[in-house]
Design an enzyme around this catalytic site. Structure first.
Site, mmCIF file in Angstrom:
data_model
loop_
_atom_site.group_PDB
_atom_site.id
_atom_site.type_symbol
_atom_site.label_atom_id
_atom_site.label_comp_id
_atom_site.label_asym_id
_atom_site.label_seq_id
_atom_site.Cartn_x
_atom_site.Cartn_y
_atom_site.Cartn_z
ATOM 1 N N GLU A 131 10.109 29.385 19.115
ATOM 2 C CA GLU A 131 8.736 29.352 18.624
ATOM 3 C C GLU A 131 8.670 30.234 17.377
ATOM 4 O OE1 GLU A 131 5.573 29.727 21.728
ATOM 5 O OE2 GLU A 131 7.290 30.196 22.999
ATOM 6 N N ARG A 164 18.165 35.319 31.994
ATOM 7 C CA ARG A 164 17.894 35.853 30.663
ATOM 8 C C ARG A 164 18.563 37.211 30.500
ATOM 9 N NH1 ARG A 164 11.778 36.852 29.571
ATOM 10 N NH2 ARG A 164 12.679 37.938 27.779
ATOM 11 N N LYS A 192 8.673 39.250 23.464
ATOM 12 C CA LYS A 192 8.237 39.126 22.069
ATOM 13 C C LYS A 192 6.826 39.689 21.901
ATOM 14 C CE LYS A 192 9.449 35.344 19.926
ATOM 15 N NZ LYS A 192 9.447 33.940 19.395
#
Length: 582
Positions: A49, A283, A293
Site C-alpha cells: 500500500e 510476519r 506502519k
C-alpha cells in the site's frame, strides 16, 4: 537519501542461497508444479500500500515472493494496492520502488496498480449483484460493525454469536443495481451507502459476515484523479487483482489467514479462469522496535524521530541511511527462514549479519570520538612521517594507505586513566603502550586545568619501535588508535542505539503508553571528533570501520566542511557470544 546508483555493485551480488531452502511455502509451490497446476507456471507478486515507506518486515515479504519466482523460473509482479486515496501519495510509490531495487528486486516490465483494474472490479461487482450475492446497504460503519457482532473470549475460548441481518439485505436486484450505479455517479454523500457481499451473517468467521466491497469516498486519487468517488476495499480488490494478473501463489503474512475464506469465496463466485492460491506465513517482528506502519507514522508525525529515514527506524530507508548493506539484510531474511507462526527475532542476529558483511567490505580508518591531546616531547618539532596502514585485513585487494604522524596527537580519553584499576592495560602514568601502525609511547606527565580535568598528556616515544614492534622483543598489553593533531579533521559523529529499551515495546502494563519505552539514549551526537585527513573527502553512503569503535556510514547531512558519520553498529558481537554459550 543516498543515490541508489552508488549501490549498484551490491545490488548485483549473487547470494549463496536459493533452492536449498525447504520451507513449507516452497514445498507447496514445488508440489503444485509437480502436479501440473497452472500448467506448471509459478507467478508471484507483492502488493504494498503506498501510504508509507516500507520496513524490514516488508522486505521479508517481497524477498520471499521474488525468491520463489526466481527459483522456479517464474515471474514476479510489483502491484501497488492503491485503493485508499485518502492516505496514498506518489512519493511512497517512488520510495517503495527505490527501496526494493536497492535490495536487488527486479520486476522487469511487470509494474501494476490495483487502480488499473477499477473498471473490471466494478463490472464484477455488478455481476455479483445480478447473481443476488451483493447488495447496497445504508447502515453506517458503526452500525455495520454492531450488526456483524463481536467475538467473545470466555474461559480460554473464542465464541462468535451470530450477527444480525441488515434491514437492506433483501433489496431486489434491480434496486441494488440502480443504487450502485448512482453511488458511482456521485449522487450520495460520503459514507451514506456501501456495497456489501451477501454471504452469511451467522458465519463463525467475522470476515464472512457480509463484508463491505465498496464505500463512497470523495478524494483525489494519485493516478485516477477524480474519476471515481467509490473505492473498492482490500478484500474485494486483492484476490481479483491476483486473478487478472495470472498470479499462481499469493503469499501474505499470517494476519490475513482469516481473510482466506473470503478471498476464495469471491473467486468462486466470479467467471474467473486463473485461480491463485493464498498462502500465509509468520510476519517478522524485531526486538527493540515496532513494525506497525501506523505506529511508525506516529513516531514520524509526533517528532519522536527525524523522519521515515531516521537511522533508528526499521524502514529500509532508515537502515540504508544508518549504513546497512543490501547483502546483510538479505542474509538476515534468509537466515530467519519462513515459518507458520509469528514471533520476535532478536535484533542481535540482524547486527551479526551486518558485521559479517561489513567486516569484509568496510575499509578501516582511525577516528577519535572523545579526543585527549598527547604531546610526544622527544619527537622532533615540525617533523611529519607517513606511516603505512592496512585498509582492510580481510581483503588484500583493499591495499594500504599512508597516515601522517607528528609530535602532537589525539587519543581517546577513555584510553587513559591516571589511577588505573586492575586489568586496565591502556595508557597511565609511567606505562608504555603501542600506537597503531606507529611507535611505543610512555606517559611521563599529566597536564590538568584549574578544575583538575586532564587536558593533555606528555609522553616519550621509542624511535626503534617504528611500525609498532620492539626489536628487543618487549611486549605491551594495549594498542591504541590515534590521529595526528596537525592533520586531523573535525567531524560530527552520531551514535545510534535501539529506539526502545524494551524488547517488545508494545508489551505495556495497564496505564502505560508504548511511547514510554522510547530509549532516551537512542541518539547521542558527538561534536569535535577527530578523524583521519582522507575521511574529509567522502561521499554519503560510504562505510568504514573506525578501529576499536565500530562501523560507521557517511550521512547525507555530511559536507566537505563538516563530515557527519552515523554509527551503524558496534564491534561487540552479542549474537556470536550468545551462540557460543549454547
Amino acid at each position: 537519501m543516498t543515490d541508489e546508483r552508488s549501490h549498484s555493485a551490491e545490488n548485483t551480488e549473487t547470494d549463496k542461497q536459493g533452492t536449498e531452502h525447504t520451507d513449507f511455502i516452497r514445498q507447496i509451490v514445488a508440489h503444485d508444479v509437480a502436479e501440473g497446476k497452472n500448467d506448471g507456471r509459478v507467478h508471484t507478486r507483492w502488493p504494498p500500500e503506498p501510504n508509507g515507506y516500507i520496513h524490514i518486515g516488508h522486505a521479508k515479504g517481497f524477498l520471499l515472493a521474488y525468491g520463489i519466482a526466481k527459483e522456479f523460473n517464474g515471474k514476479f509482479n510489483l502491484r501497488f494496492d492503491d485503493t485508499n486515496p485518502a492516505a496514498e501519495e506518489q512519493q511512497f510509490v517512488d520510495g517503495i520502488m527505490e527501496d526494493m531495487r536497492w535490495l536487488g528486486v527486479d520486476w522487469e516490465d511487470r509494474l501494476f496498480f490495483a487502480s488499473d483494474y477499477f473498471e473490471q472490479l466494478y463490472e464484477w461487482a455488478e455481476y455479483l449483484i445480478r447473481e443476488g450475492k451483493a447488495y447496497v446497504c445504508d447502515l453506517s460503519a458503526e452500525e455495520i460493525s454492531e450488526y456483524r457482532g463481536r467475538a467473545i473470549h470466555e474461559n480460554g475460548k473464542t465464541i462468535t454469536p451470530p450477527g444480525k441481518d441488515s434491514p437492506y439485505r433483501n433489496r431486489s436486484v434491480e434496486e441494488n443495481l440502480d443504487l450502485f450505479k448512482r453511488m458511482r455517479a456521485g449522487e450520495f454523500p460520503d459514507g451514506a451507502k456501501t456495497l456489501r457481499a451477501k454471504i452469511d451473517m451467522a458465519h463463525p468467521n467475522l470476515n464472512m459476515r457480509d463484508p463491505v466491497m465498496y464505500r463512497i469516498l470523495r478524494a483525489t486519487h494519485h493516478r485516477q484523479g477524480d474519476a471515481w468517488c467509490i473505492y473498492p476495499t482490500y478484500d474485494w480488490t486483492h484476490g481479483q487483482s491476483d486473478a487478472i494478473e495470472g498470479i499462481t501463489h499469493s503469499t501474505c503474512s499470517l494476519e490475513f489467514e482469516n481473510h482466506r475464506p473470503l478471498y476464495n469465496w469471491f473467486l468462486d463466485q466470479l467467471p474467473i479462469v486463473n485461480r491463485p492460491r493464498q498462502i500465509e506465513y509468520g510476519r517478522l517482528n524485531l526486538t527493540h522496535t515496532v513494525m506497525s506502519k501506523r505506529k511508525l507514522r506516529q513516531l514520524v508525525e509526533e517528532g519522536h524521530v527525524s523522519g521515515w529515514d531516521d537511522p533508528r527506524m526499521p524502514t529500509l530507508r532508515g537502515l540504508r541511511r544508518r549504513g546497512f548493506t543490501p547483502k546483510a539484510i538479505r542474509d538476515f531474511i534468509h537466515g530467519i527462514g519462513v515459518t507458520k507462526s509469528d514471533g520476535y527475532v532478536d535484533v542481535a542476529f540482524l547486527e551479526y549479519c551486518l558485521r559479517q558483511d561489513l567486516n569484509k567490505r568496510a575499509q578501516r580508518r582511525m577516528a577519535v570520538l572523545d579526543p585527549l591531546k598527547v604531546v610526544i616531547t622527544n619527537y622532533p618539532e615540525g617533523q611529519v612521517e607517513e606511516l603505512t596502514a592496512i585498509n582492510n585485513p580481510e581483503d588484500e585487494s583493499a591495499g594500504t594507505r599512508q597516515v601522517p604522524f607528528s609530535r602532537e596527537l589525539y587519543i581517546e580519553r577513555e584510553d587513559f586513566m591516571e589511577e588505573p584499576p586492575k586489568k586496565f592495560y591502556r595508557l597511565a602514568p609511567g606505562r608504555e603502550v603501542r600506537l597503531r601502525y606507529a611507535y611505543f609511547i610512555t606517559c611521563t606527565d599529566v597536564v590538568k586545568d584549574e578544575a583538575g580535568n586532564v587536558v593533555e598528556l606528555r609522553c616519550t616515544y621509542d624511535p626503534a619501535t617504528r611500525g609498532g614492534n620492539a626489536p628487543d622483543g618487549r611486549r605491551v598489553k594495549a594498542t591504541l588508535h590515534w590521529v595526528s593533531a596537525q592533520h586531523a579533521i573535525d567531524a560530527e559523529v552520531r551514535l545510534y542505539d535501539h529506539l526502545f529499551t524494551k524488547e517488545n515495546p508494545l508489551d505495556v502494563e495497564e496505564g502505560e503508553d508504548w511511547l514510554d519505552g522510547l530509549n532516551p539514549e537512542s541518539l547521542v551526537v558527538l561534536a569535535g571528533c577527530k578523524i583521519e585527513p582522507d575521511l574529509g573527502n567522502v561521499t554519503p553512503g560510504e562505510r568504514f570501520q573506525f578501529e576499536r569503535k565500530g562501523y560507521f556510514c557517511v550521512d547525507p547531512d555530511s559536507t566537505a566542511e563538516k563530515p557527519v558519520f552515523n554509527r551503524t553498529v558496534t564491534l561487540r558481537d552479542t549474537w556470536a557470544k550468545l551462540q557460543k554459550k549454547k
